[in-house]
Write an enzyme that holds these catalytic residues in place. Structure first.
Site, mmCIF file in Angstrom:
data_model
loop_
_atom_site.group_PDB
_atom_site.id
_atom_site.type_symbol
_atom_site.label_atom_id
_atom_site.label_comp_id
_atom_site.label_asym_id
_atom_site.label_seq_id
_atom_site.Cartn_x
_atom_site.Cartn_y
_atom_site.Cartn_z
ATOM 1 N N ASP A 1 0.868 -1.186 0.000
ATOM 2 C CA ASP A 1 0.000 0.000 0.000
ATOM 3 C C ASP A 1 0.897 1.226 0.000
ATOM 4 O O ASP A 1 2.119 1.116 -0.106
ATOM 5 C CB ASP A 1 -0.960 -0.020 1.206
ATOM 6 C CG ASP A 1 -2.311 0.621 0.866
ATOM 7 O OD1 ASP A 1 -2.300 1.788 0.456
ATOM 8 O OD2 ASP A 1 -3.351 -0.047 1.010
ATOM 9 N N HIS B 1 -3.072 3.025 -4.573
ATOM 10 C CA HIS B 1 -2.436 2.583 -3.319
ATOM 11 C C HIS B 1 -0.991 2.135 -3.543
ATOM 12 O O HIS B 1 -0.523 1.204 -2.890
ATOM 13 C CB HIS B 1 -3.244 1.441 -2.691
ATOM 14 C CG HIS B 1 -4.539 1.888 -2.091
ATOM 15 N ND1 HIS B 1 -4.634 2.418 -0.831
ATOM 16 C CD2 HIS B 1 -5.795 1.903 -2.590
ATOM 17 C CE1 HIS B 1 -5.897 2.723 -0.570
ATOM 18 N NE2 HIS B 1 -6.627 2.438 -1.618
ATOM 19 N N GLU C 1 -9.972 2.209 -5.203
ATOM 20 C CA GLU C 1 -9.695 3.613 -4.878
ATOM 21 C C GLU C 1 -8.535 4.190 -5.688
ATOM 22 O O GLU C 1 -7.613 4.779 -5.125
ATOM 23 C CB GLU C 1 -9.412 3.742 -3.377
ATOM 24 C CG GLU C 1 -10.601 3.330 -2.533
ATOM 25 C CD GLU C 1 -10.328 3.398 -1.036
ATOM 26 O OE1 GLU C 1 -11.216 3.821 -0.301
ATOM 27 O OE2 GLU C 1 -9.219 3.019 -0.602
HETATM 28 C C1 ACM Z 1 -11.025 -0.914 0.466
HETATM 29 O O1 ACM Z 1 -11.542 -0.883 1.582
HETATM 30 N N1 ACM Z 1 -10.486 0.171 -0.049
HETATM 31 C C2 ACM Z 1 -11.006 -2.122 -0.318
#
Ligand code: ACM
Length: 635
Positions: free
Chosen positions: A201, A275, A353
Site C-alpha cells: 500500500d 495505493h 480507490e
Molecule cells: C477498500 O476498503 N479500499 C477495499
C-alpha cells in the site's frame, strides 16, 4: 402423596444436577444433540489415531498440546486401537454431507469419537472439542482443581461456504512474522480457512521481490508517528525512515506452511494501480507523473482528499501508469515471484480507490486512450485490469480484485471481492463471475465498535449486532457464484497486536458464524450469550476483545426548544443504563434510563454507564453537550 411429591422433587433435583451446561460453540454447528452424562478427561486419557498419516499426527499433537498446557496432564497420542479416549479417524467411506471440511463428534462417558472425510474436518472437530471443555482449557499454564469434563453430545457439522476469510493489512502498519502466526492461530480457532494478506500500500511494501530490491530497501520504510493516522504532520526531510519492515520470501513460505498446517490458505494482495506510493517511491519511473524526488512512502500524513460527496483525488500521484509498458514488465516479474511463494489458486490485485486526477493530465494516458480507443478513465482502468489478469493467468493463477475492477468492464475470468456494499458482488454474480462478499457495511473490522466518544477514531462505526446481520448471498443472486465472505482488518489506526485483537474480537465471531453456520440457525440473543462465554475464555487466554456490546447506543433528536432528546438502547438484553448531566460519575443510585431524556440547557457533559444484576458492566462514557447537539442535528 407426600412421598411421591418428595420423590418428584428429588428426581427433579437429580435431573437438573445431571443436566450439562448448554454447549456454547462459535461458530454454531449444524446440529448438536445434547445427551446425559459427561466424558471425564484425566491424566490417563489418550488420543488415538491411525498409524502412518502425518496430518492426523499433527492434529493429534495440536490437541495434545492444547490439553496438556492447561490441564498439566501428560496425555499421549497412540496409534493403538482403542475404544476409550479421544479417537480421531478418517472415514473409510466418505459421508457426502460432510464434504472436505465437515466432521462428526460424539462424546459419551466412555470415549470421544471424531470422524471426518478429510483431515481439515478433524481439525475443526478439535476446535469444537476445545470449546466443549471447561473454559480453563484456554489457560496458558496448568490450572489445578478442575474437573475436565466434556458434556455428552452428538455433533454433526460442516461449513456453509468454502471461503471463510479474514483480511490482515500488514502494510499500513507492519506486523512481524511471529504476529502473523499469532493471527493465524487465533483465526483457526473459529474455523476460518483463508488469510488475505494486504501486502502493499502507500505506507509500505512488505514482500521481498528479488528482481526489484528497492521495493523493500526503500518501499518498506517510513517515519514513525504517534497520534491519529491521516492527521500526522508532514515528515521532515531529515527524519529517519526506519519504521516498518518486510517479509523475506523465506519468511512468507514459512507463514504459508504454518497456515497450511492449520488448514488456512493465504491469498496475497499486491494493490495496484492505486495505493502504490511505496512502489513509486522505490521506482518513480512506474508513475505517469514525472518528479522522482516528490515520491516518499507515506507516513500517515494527508495525501488524498475525500470530499464528502465528490470524487476523491490525490495530492500526489500514487498510481502505477497504465500507459507505461515498464509497469507491465514490473508486474510480470512481481507476480512471477508472488506466484512462486503462495500456492493458493488466486492472486489479489487490489484495484480499489484509484485516484485518477493525474491520469487526466497525462499525455501518456491520452496517447494510450487514442491507440486503444478507450473512451474514458474507467476504460483505461479496465484496460489495466485486463492486462493484469493476463499476467496473473499466465502464472497459473486466477485473478481477484476489489469491486472497482468492474468499472469500465470486468476482465474475462476475474473474481470480485465486494467491499462497497454488496452491489458489486451482485453485478459480478449476474455476469457469472465468482464473488467474495466483504461489505464495509457489515464486516469492516477496522470500524469503531461502540460509541464514537470513547472508541479510537476511525472512518465509521460497526456494532457487533450489525456485523451479525452479514449475509453473503443477497436475494435474487445465484448462490453458486458466491464463494463466501470475509472480514477485513485495515490497520491505519492499529499499531499493535493488543489493539488488533480488540478490533477483531468479537466481530470476527459474527463473520465466522455468517460463513460457517446454517443461515436458519441465526439467532442474535443466542449468539450474544455464546459471545460472552467466549469472552470468559479470552480472559483466561489473555486475549483482548472489545467490550462494546455492554455500552449503550446513544442517539439524539432535537425538540421544540432546540435541545437534544436522548434515546439510549443496548445491543444485548438485561442491562440497566444510568446517567448524569452534572459531570459526576453515575452509578446505580443515579437516574435509570427508562424513556428518552431531554438534555438540560446548561449541561456540559452527559455521562453514562450500564449495569447488569446490580454490577457495573459497561464502560463509563462521557459525551459532550456539543456532541449530543451534533447527533441531534442542532447547529
Ligand atoms: C477498500 O476498503 N479500499 C477495499
Amino acid at each position: 402423596m407426600r412421598f411421591s411429591l418428595i420423590a418428584v422433587c428429588l428426581l427433579f433435583t437429580i435431573y437438573s444436577f445431571a443436566q450439562n451446561p448448554k454447549p456454547a460453540i462459535v461458530p454454531e454447528p449444524v446440529s448438536i444433540i445434547e445427551k446425559q452424562g459427561v466424558y471425564s478427561l484425566t491424566e490417563n486419557s489418550s488420543i488415538y489415531i491411525a498409524a502412518g498419516n502425518n496430518e492426523l499426527g499433527r492434529i493429534a499433537a495440536y490437541l495434545q498440546k492444547s490439553i496438556n498446557t492447561s490441564t498439566g496432564f501428560n496425555i499421549k497420542t497412540s496409534t493403538a486401537t482403542s475404544t476409550n479416549g479421544i479417537i480421531l479417524s478418517l472415514n473409510a467411506t466418505a459421508d457426502n454431507e460432510l464434504g472436505n471440511e465437515g466432521y462428526t463428534l460424539n462424546v459419551t462417558s466412555d470415549n470421544i469419537t471424531v470422524s471426518a472425510n478429510a483431515p481439515a474436518g478433524l481439525f475443526y472437530a478439535v476446535q469444537t472439542l476445545l470449546q466443549l471443555l471447561p473454559k480453563e482449557i484456554e489457560s496458558r499454564s496448568a490450572v489445578k482443581n478442575i474437573n475436565w469434563t466434556i458434556p455428552a453430545v452428538e455433533i454433526k457439522d460442516y461449513p456453509r461456504f468454502g471461503w471463510r476469510g479474514l483480511m490482515f493489512d500488514v502494510s499500513r502498519h507492519f506486523f512481524t512474522k511471529a504476529e502473523v502466526k499469532q493471527f493465524i492461530d487465533e483465526m483457526a480457532r473459529y474455523k476460518f480457512n483463508l488469510l488475505h494478506m494486504h501486502l502493499t500500500d502507500d505506507q509500505g511494501w512488505r514482500i521481498e521481490i528479488k528482481s526489484y530490491p528497492k521495493l523493500t530497501s526503500v518501499g518498506a520504510w517510513n517515519v514513525k508517528k504517534t497520534g491519529t493516522f491521516n492527521y500526522f504532520s508532514n515528515p521532515l526531510p531529515d527524519e529517519p525512515r526506519n519504521y516498518g519492515g518486510f517479509y523475506t520470501q523465506d519468511d512468507l513460505k514459512e507463514i504459508v506452511q504454518y497456515a497450511k498446517d492449520q488448514f488456512i490458505n493465504i491469498l496475497p494482495e499486491v494493490d495496484v494501480p492505486g495505493h502504490s506510493l511505496a512502489a513509486i517511491a522505490s521506482y518513480p519511473e512506474l508513475s505517469c507523473t514525472p518528479g522522482a524526488d516528490k515520491y516518499k512512502v507515506n507516513s500517515g500524513e494527508k495525501f488524498m482528499v475525500w470530499p464528502p460527496k465528490g470524487h476523491f483525488y490525490g495530492l500526489v500521484d500514487n498510481t502505477l501508469c497504465p500507459a507505461n509498458e515498464k509497469v507491465y514488465e514490473f508486474l510480470d516479474k512481481v507476480f512471477t515471484e508472488v506466484a512462486q511463494i503462495f500456492p493458493f489458486e488466486y492472486i489479489h490485485m487490489g484495484g480499489d480507490e484509484t485516484a485518477r486526477n493525474f491520469w487526466e493530465k497525462s499525455p501518456q494516458i491520452k496517447a494510450l486512450m487514442q491507440r486503444e480507443k478507450l473512451k474514458n478513465l474507467d476504460e483505461v482502468q479496465s484496460y489495466f485490469v485486463k492486462r493484469v489478469e493476463k499476467i496473473v493467468n499466465a502464472k497459473g493463477k486466477k485473478l481477484i480484485g476489489w469491486d472497482e475492477i468492474l468499472q469500465g468492464g470486468l476482465a474475462p475470468n476475474a473474481a470480485v471481492m465486494s467491499w462497497r456494499g454488496i452491489e458489486g458482488g451482485i453485478a459480478a454474480a449476474k455476469e457469472k463471475h465468482e464473488v467474495v462478499m466483504s461489505p464495509s457495511t457489515h464486516v469492516y473490522l477496522d470500524y469503531m465498535q461502540g460509541d464514537a466518544s470513547i472508541e479510537p477514531p476511525v472512518y465509521a462505526s460497526l456494532r457487533l449486532s450489525k456485523a451479525y446481520q452479514f449475509e453473503p448471498v443477497p436475494d435474487g443472486v445465484d448462490p453458486q457464484f458466491i464463494k463466501g465472505g470475509q472480514g477485513n482488518l485495515w490497520t491505519e489506526q492499529v499499531y499493535n497486536m493488543r489493539h488488533l485483537q480488540y478490533m477483531i474480537w468479537p466481530r470476527a465471531f459474527a463473520v465466522s458464524e455468517a460463513v460457517w453456520s446454517p443461515k436458519e440457525k441465526r439467532n442474535w440473543d443466542d449468539f450474544a450469550g455464546r459471545v460472552e462465554k467466549q469472552f470468559e475464555r479470552f480472559d483466561l487466554a489473555d486475549k483482548k476483545y472489545s467490550p462494546a456490546i455492554y455500552d449503550p447506543i446513544v442517539t439524539a433528536k432535537k425538540d421544540a426548544q432546540n435541545l437534544p432528546v436522548i434515546t439510549m438502547a443496548t445491543e444485548i438484553k438485561g442491562l440497566d443504563i444510568y446517567y448524569s448531566f452534572d459531570n459526576s460519575f453515575p452509578d446505580k443510585y443515579y437516574p435509570k434510563y427508562t424513556a428518552p431524556v431531554t438534555m438540560p440547557k446548561d449541561a456540559v457533559t452527559m455521562k453514562i454507564i450500564t449495569y447488569r444484576n446490580g454490577k457495573p458492566i459497561g464502560r463509563m462514557i462521557t459525551i459532550s453537550a456539543a456532541d449530543l447537539k451534533k447527533r441531534a442535528g442542532i447547529k
